[in-house]
Design an enzyme around this catalytic site. Structure first.
Site: not given
Length: 261
Positions: A14, A18, A152
């Site tokens: 990923g 970010g 989360y």
């Protein structure tokens, strides 16, 4: 300072945006061959081009075993994988009582199983070669459990357990497994969250951030969002420091009141 990564292959899952992008960019700028993955060809290709000439973007979905194999095979074709940074993750603010079973499963699939699938492949080869370093990108939410982000927090806590458990498999080898806990960081998704929150509250983003640190994270010592590149540097150091195995490195701006980590 030479971190010894020149010419070595690093997978950053990923890594198209970010914190993952910052990590990939840092490894690349230190001389590594970087492999990132994503599900949208145009986005992952653009990210790889922005990172630099030794960056490779692979269209591979780690929500599937096939995707994990595609990513691992592409990286292995470039050379032995020396570094694996498990960065994929999702987050949102939610009401625990309203989160469906399906959404819980999605959290485990994204925040845990993507890491399990690629690590299962790459770590076996690292152990066979007696060389390699793995880092799991967790979160300060793993130990500062957050009531309005329960799925989360729980999955990021589980990731710490996964990292330490896998480190136990490296005993007596030159392979290492560690975890890294970033705090609230100035990524695209976080910027969008605070922009939306500011609109809802009728405030500026600056006012919303000020109130966030005053009311939600008063213990934070820096009182500001973390620049993603700081995590790139922190993860590079953790991944290359041979004295660190089975540990968790905390980079949260001092939010968690602890003398450890």
């Amino acid at each position: 300072m030479d971190f010894g990564v020149t010419g070595k292959v690093a997978i950053i899952t990923g890594g198209g945006s970010g914190i993952g992008y910052a990590i990939a960019k840092t490894f690349h700028d230190e001389g590594a061959v970087v492999v990132i993955n994503g599900r949208t060809p145009s986005r992952i290709e653009a990210a790889a081009a922005a990172i630099g000439p030794r960056a490779h973007g692979v269209v591979a979905d780690l929500l599937t075993g096939e995707g994990a194999r595609t990513l691992a095979d592409h990286a292995a074709a470039l050379g032995p994988v020396s570094f694996l940074i498990n960065n994929i993750g999702v987050f949102d603010v939610n009401d625990f009582f309203e989160v469906s079973d399906e959404r819980w499963i999605e959290y485990f699939e994204h925040n845990m199983m993507t890491a399990v699938r690629i690590t299962r492949i790459v770590m076996k080869d690292m152990l066979a070669r007696d060389d390699g370093s793995i880092v799991f990108i967790s979160s300060e939410a793993a130990i500062r459990s957050i009531g309005n982000m329960v799925p989360y927090s729980v999955t990021k806590t589980a990731m710490l357990g996964l990292g330490r458990s896998l480190a136990e498999l490296t005993r007596g080898t030159s392979v290492r497994v560690n975890s890294y806990m970033p705090g609230t960081t100035a990524t695209e998704s976080v910027a969008t969250y605070f922009a939306d929150l500011a609109r809802q509250q009728g405030k500026t983003v600056e006012e919303t951030l000020r109130d966030f640190y005053k009311e939600v994270q008063p213990s934070n010592l820096t009182q500001k969002l973390i620049d993603p590149i700081m995590h790139g540097r922190g993860v590079l150091q953790l991944a290359t420091n041979t004295a660190m195995n089975g540990v968790t490195h905390r980079a949260d701006g001092g939010t968690v009141r602890s003398i450890f980590g």
